[in-house]
Scaffold this motif. Sequence first.
Motif, PDB file in Angstrom:
ATOM      1  N   ARG A 365       0.970  -1.303  -0.031  1.00  0.00           N
ATOM      2  CA  ARG A 365      -0.168  -0.095  -0.157  1.00  0.00           C
ATOM      3  C   ARG A 365       0.953   1.414  -0.048  1.00  0.00           C
ATOM      4  O   ARG A 365       1.822   1.278   0.699  1.00  0.00           O
ATOM      5  CB  ARG A 365      -0.809   0.090   1.283  1.00  0.00           C
ATOM      6  CG  ARG A 365      -2.064   1.074   1.316  1.00  0.00           C
ATOM      7  CD  ARG A 365      -2.705   1.180   2.563  1.00  0.00           C
ATOM      8  NE  ARG A 365      -1.828   1.851   3.400  1.00  0.00           N
ATOM      9  CZ  ARG A 365      -2.207   2.275   4.820  1.00  0.00           C
ATOM     10  NH1 ARG A 365      -3.621   1.916   5.135  1.00  0.00           N
ATOM     11  NH2 ARG A 365      -1.355   2.711   5.684  1.00  0.00           N
ATOM     12  N   GLU A 366       0.668   2.120  -0.862  1.00  0.00           N
ATOM     13  CA  GLU A 366       1.410   3.277  -1.070  1.00  0.00           C
ATOM     14  C   GLU A 366       0.548   4.433  -0.737  1.00  0.00           C
ATOM     15  O   GLU A 366      -0.301   4.896  -1.426  1.00  0.00           O
ATOM     16  CB  GLU A 366       2.011   3.244  -2.497  1.00  0.00           C
ATOM     17  CG  GLU A 366       3.152   2.328  -2.635  1.00  0.00           C
ATOM     18  CD  GLU A 366       3.517   2.154  -4.084  1.00  0.00           C
ATOM     19  OE1 GLU A 366       3.227   3.414  -4.890  1.00  0.00           O
ATOM     20  OE2 GLU A 366       4.152   1.440  -4.419  1.00  0.00           O
ATOM     21  N   LYS A 367       0.971   4.958   0.383  1.00  0.00           N
ATOM     22  CA  LYS A 367       0.189   6.292   0.828  1.00  0.00           C
ATOM     23  C   LYS A 367       1.000   7.254   1.553  1.00  0.00           C
ATOM     24  O   LYS A 367       2.084   6.670   1.996  1.00  0.00           O
ATOM     25  CB  LYS A 367      -1.019   6.042   1.946  1.00  0.00           C
ATOM     26  CG  LYS A 367      -2.114   5.180   1.304  1.00  0.00           C
ATOM     27  CD  LYS A 367      -3.261   4.928   2.298  1.00  0.00           C
ATOM     28  CE  LYS A 367      -4.557   4.487   1.810  1.00  0.00           C
ATOM     29  NZ  LYS A 367      -5.538   4.199   2.788  1.00  0.00           N
ATOM     30  N   PRO A 368       1.153   8.350   1.235  1.00  0.00           N
ATOM     31  CA  PRO A 368       2.019   9.284   1.930  1.00  0.00           C
ATOM     32  C   PRO A 368       2.062   9.257   3.395  1.00  0.00           C
ATOM     33  O   PRO A 368       1.222   9.364   4.084  1.00  0.00           O
ATOM     34  CB  PRO A 368       1.489  10.723   1.454  1.00  0.00           C
ATOM     35  CG  PRO A 368       0.497  10.758   0.451  1.00  0.00           C
ATOM     36  CD  PRO A 368       0.049   9.278   0.305  1.00  0.00           C
ATOM     37  N   GLY A 369       3.235   8.962   3.672  1.00  0.00           N
ATOM     38  CA  GLY A 369       3.422   8.593   5.481  1.00  0.00           C
ATOM     39  C   GLY A 369       3.126   7.464   5.775  1.00  0.00           C
ATOM     40  O   GLY A 369       3.308   7.281   7.064  1.00  0.00           O
ATOM     41  N   SER A 370       2.636   6.582   5.051  1.00  0.00           N
ATOM     42  CA  SER A 370       2.042   5.404   5.352  1.00  0.00           C
ATOM     43  C   SER A 370       2.150   4.206   4.553  1.00  0.00           C
ATOM     44  O   SER A 370       1.263   3.611   4.149  1.00  0.00           O
ATOM     45  CB  SER A 370       0.554   5.539   5.884  1.00  0.00           C
ATOM     46  OG  SER A 370       0.113   4.382   6.486  1.00  0.00           O
ATOM     47  N   ASN A 371       3.602   4.105   3.948  1.00  0.00           N
ATOM     48  CA  ASN A 371       3.624   2.907   2.969  1.00  0.00           C
ATOM     49  C   ASN A 371       3.525   1.715   3.633  1.00  0.00           C
ATOM     50  O   ASN A 371       4.009   1.523   5.007  1.00  0.00           O
ATOM     51  CB  ASN A 371       4.875   3.200   2.164  1.00  0.00           C
ATOM     52  CG  ASN A 371       4.756   4.490   1.107  1.00  0.00           C
ATOM     53  OD1 ASN A 371       3.680   4.571   1.105  1.00  0.00           O
ATOM     54  ND2 ASN A 371       6.052   4.668   0.622  1.00  0.00           N
ATOM     55  N   ALA A 372       3.161   0.445   3.136  1.00  0.00           N
ATOM     56  CA  ALA A 372       3.093  -0.911   3.621  1.00  0.00           C
ATOM     57  C   ALA A 372       3.626  -1.879   2.771  1.00  0.00           C
ATOM     58  O   ALA A 372       2.987  -1.781   1.545  1.00  0.00           O
ATOM     59  CB  ALA A 372       1.985  -1.081   4.281  1.00  0.00           C
ATOM     60  N   MET A 400       2.524  -5.734   8.494  1.00  0.00           N
ATOM     61  CA  MET A 400       1.615  -6.792   8.703  1.00  0.00           C
ATOM     62  C   MET A 400       0.379  -6.415   9.426  1.00  0.00           C
ATOM     63  O   MET A 400      -0.688  -6.699   8.877  1.00  0.00           O
ATOM     64  CB  MET A 400       2.319  -7.865   9.413  1.00  0.00           C
ATOM     65  CG  MET A 400       1.412  -9.130   9.774  1.00  0.00           C
ATOM     66  SD  MET A 400       0.818 -10.065   8.246  1.00  0.00           S
ATOM     67  CE  MET A 400       2.246 -10.941   7.998  1.00  0.00           C
ATOM     68  N   HIS A 401       0.529  -5.643  10.554  1.00  0.00           N
ATOM     69  CA  HIS A 401      -0.554  -4.943  11.124  1.00  0.00           C
ATOM     70  C   HIS A 401      -1.247  -4.099  10.275  1.00  0.00           C
ATOM     71  O   HIS A 401      -2.799  -3.964  10.503  1.00  0.00           O
ATOM     72  CB  HIS A 401      -0.034  -4.286  12.550  1.00  0.00           C
ATOM     73  CG  HIS A 401       0.407  -5.139  13.439  1.00  0.00           C
ATOM     74  ND1 HIS A 401      -0.259  -6.065  14.227  1.00  0.00           N
ATOM     75  CD2 HIS A 401       1.561  -5.501  14.080  1.00  0.00           C
ATOM     76  CE1 HIS A 401       0.360  -7.122  15.101  1.00  0.00           C
ATOM     77  NE2 HIS A 401       1.449  -6.383  14.936  1.00  0.00           N
ATOM     78  N   ILE A 402      -0.702  -3.259   9.513  1.00  0.00           N
ATOM     79  CA  ILE A 402      -1.714  -2.482   8.586  1.00  0.00           C
ATOM     80  C   ILE A 402      -2.544  -3.459   7.414  1.00  0.00           C
ATOM     81  O   ILE A 402      -3.699  -3.228   7.330  1.00  0.00           O
ATOM     82  CB  ILE A 402      -0.812  -1.594   7.566  1.00  0.00           C
ATOM     83  CG1 ILE A 402      -0.042  -0.676   8.620  1.00  0.00           C
ATOM     84  CG2 ILE A 402      -1.587  -1.033   6.510  1.00  0.00           C
ATOM     85  CD1 ILE A 402       0.882   0.621   8.002  1.00  0.00           C
ATOM     86  N   TYR A 403      -1.968  -4.749   7.215  1.00  0.00           N
ATOM     87  CA  TYR A 403      -2.556  -5.341   6.412  1.00  0.00           C
ATOM     88  C   TYR A 403      -3.728  -6.101   7.092  1.00  0.00           C
ATOM     89  O   TYR A 403      -4.949  -6.097   6.698  1.00  0.00           O
ATOM     90  CB  TYR A 403      -1.641  -6.343   5.740  1.00  0.00           C
ATOM     91  CG  TYR A 403      -2.666  -7.488   4.863  1.00  0.00           C
ATOM     92  CD1 TYR A 403      -2.296  -7.355   3.551  1.00  0.00           C
ATOM     93  CD2 TYR A 403      -2.971  -8.557   5.536  1.00  0.00           C
ATOM     94  CE1 TYR A 403      -3.162  -8.448   3.021  1.00  0.00           C
ATOM     95  CE2 TYR A 403      -3.382  -9.587   4.777  1.00  0.00           C
ATOM     96  CZ  TYR A 403      -3.836  -9.511   3.335  1.00  0.00           C
ATOM     97  OH  TYR A 403      -4.467 -10.312   2.656  1.00  0.00           O
ATOM     98  N   LEU A 404      -3.551  -6.509   8.208  1.00  0.00           N
ATOM     99  CA  LEU A 404      -4.406  -7.324   9.052  1.00  0.00           C
ATOM    100  C   LEU A 404      -5.642  -6.210   9.209  1.00  0.00           C
ATOM    101  O   LEU A 404      -6.686  -6.809   9.254  1.00  0.00           O
ATOM    102  CB  LEU A 404      -4.022  -7.750  10.193  1.00  0.00           C
ATOM    103  CG  LEU A 404      -2.898  -8.784  10.155  1.00  0.00           C
ATOM    104  CD1 LEU A 404      -2.342  -9.114  11.572  1.00  0.00           C
ATOM    105  CD2 LEU A 404      -3.457 -10.220   9.492  1.00  0.00           C
TER     106      LEU A 404
END
Length: 452
Positions: A365-372, A400-404
């Motif tokens: 996931r590509e978001k400004p300041g929050s890539n994962a 992983m926690h962002i994905y979950l």
Amino acid sequence: MANEYIRRNIDGELLAWKSDEGRRVLLLRGARQVGKSSSVRKLGESFQHYLEVNFEKEERARGLFSGDLHVKDICTDLFAMFGKPIIPGKTLVFFDEIQNCPRAITALRYFYEDYPELHVIAAGSLLEFALRALPSFGVGRISPRYMYPLSYSEFLNACGRGMLWEAVCKASPENPLPEPHHRMCLDYLKKFLLLGGMPAVVADYLKNERIHDTKKVLKELMDTYRSDFEKYRAEVPGLQVAAVFKAAADQSGGRFNHAKVEQLSYRQVREGLDVLQMAGLLIPVTHASANGIPLGGQINPKKIKYLMLDTGIFQSQAGLELSDILLGDEVTLINKGTIAEQFVGLELKKALADTFQDDLYFWSREKPGSNAEVDYVVQKGAKIIPIEVKSGSNGKMQSMHIYLKEKNAEFGVRTSLENFSTYDKIKVYPLYAIGNLVRGLPGDTPEISGYF
């Protein structure tokens, strides 16, 4: 011991195929020197008669397929040429390097239709190039099976540690291995990452038990592959393919960037990647949104990583120094060139190769300041399981926690140097046991086994 056969997981499948009355012609596919021919020859020992026709060496045999494809007449001609009886139920016929005789590939369907009682296996190391010109050569009549180099479990068994592997199979995140067993598995993992799973390399190690000496065998393998570069396609020069192969090693662990391949255009890089994938030397890992199944229905082909066929070949191509690695610990080794991520992807491929190639995927996931980014996502049944590779025994799990949270997933898998364990919504599998996760072995927890 160098001439002794190294048992492979496919051996049991081949014996089951032999006794299956509804069997189809079997087609073994895979890169050069991964053990296809050796496995078939081992099966041939269980037959009264065995006929091997190598179309690369036996040019005269190609002529038998130049006319009408009446397979019983062809068998009569093969008997006359090689002097080996061809008797249904008693003879195994093996067509090796069959890509050198496209008419023989076409004939495989007629062996199934007109002579189903005869056991026939075909194989080829550059087979994908020939099959591209024959897209419907035997659908429904031929069973494909893809072979890779040895897996970690096959290596452990080859080293005489079958009981240790049995213990691994019985372990789970809720039932870890005894610590001495875990440490022993890590010791063999270090050896396996250095050697890789190419049968010739493993056989040399089993004979001499000197990892340094296997560098010569790896070099010979690399020379063989480089000589093949000229055979792939007339319109793709070997030097062009070699440059792309090197770039894939240099960019390991990240998304492949065509612009970083010097002196080659985008089209030339694409051509090189295409032939290397068909040759089985590069394995793609494609971005998937992981919003549902099938994973392959939601991909972004512009975001792609590449694994090499084998960790031994990877460390050879990447120029990693064996002396530095041998004197270090496991963490030192797997931090070299993202070899841990390479290993995990290859183990997943080998575990999923029961029928044919299951593609590999990653999520980001590509978001400004929050890539994962999660290294792998695998599909089993109706579930998508995220897998994150950690090179050491600890590390953050932010992605992983962002994905979950984003996918409302029930759990994720972390694979590292740690023993089996579980915490929060994370199940921990040691690197050496990651293949068991997708095999769904009895040692899996009831929760995971239910998904498979």
